[in-house]
Scaffold this active site. Sequence first.
Site, short mmCIF file in Angstrom:
data_model
loop_
_atom_site.label_atom_id
_atom_site.label_comp_id
_atom_site.label_asym_id
_atom_site.label_seq_id
_atom_site.Cartn_x
_atom_site.Cartn_y
_atom_site.Cartn_z
N CYS A 54 45.89 47.23 35.07
CA CYS A 54 45.19 46.82 36.28
C CYS A 54 45.85 47.26 37.59
O CYS A 54 45.17 47.63 38.52
CB CYS A 54 44.94 45.32 36.28
N ASP A 55 47.16 47.23 37.72
CA ASP A 55 47.83 47.59 38.97
C ASP A 55 48.58 48.92 38.88
O ASP A 55 49.48 49.18 39.68
CB ASP A 55 48.82 46.49 39.38
#
Length: 167
Positions: free
Chosen positions: A133-134
């Site tokens: 996700c990041d």
Amino acid sequence: MIPYQEWHSQLQSLYDSQIFHNWALCQDVHLNDEKDGLLLRLIPTRQLQKNTERIENKLLNHIELYLTYSKVYNEPLLLLRIWEEKSIDGIPMTKLMLPTDIESLLDVQGKFQLGLDTIINLEGSVWYSFHPCDTSCIVGDQAEFMSTYLRRWVSIFIFSWLGYEDS
């Protein structure tokens, strides 16, 4: 983010660079063109072996890492399986280990988000995944550095917690 074609090209370059072949922990490297991924078989680090004995009261045999591409996130995706040594009736064997606190075992608390997943394109097998996700914030996705994206990703998502020494 890294576009799929760029990922594919950089994966081949990473494999050709011999960085994994020369890694002291690496027992086997296999580039899987059909599944578009890279499978690594590693011996456990001393620290990981100690953590496993302390937390799980078990002995490790090896670690499997699988680098693949997340089409949902357009990012590299790291999958992990841990295999323990076991003896049943004096017969040595290896068994998939599913620790209850994987982050503590790997000593990556607060660094990465891990989850247990069933991966359909890998015969429906169970793997821990490092959630992507990041990733672009962690690795940096400026256009001028795109040519080294996967190499930087590997240094963060693999070598930062396992360490790297040439064999």
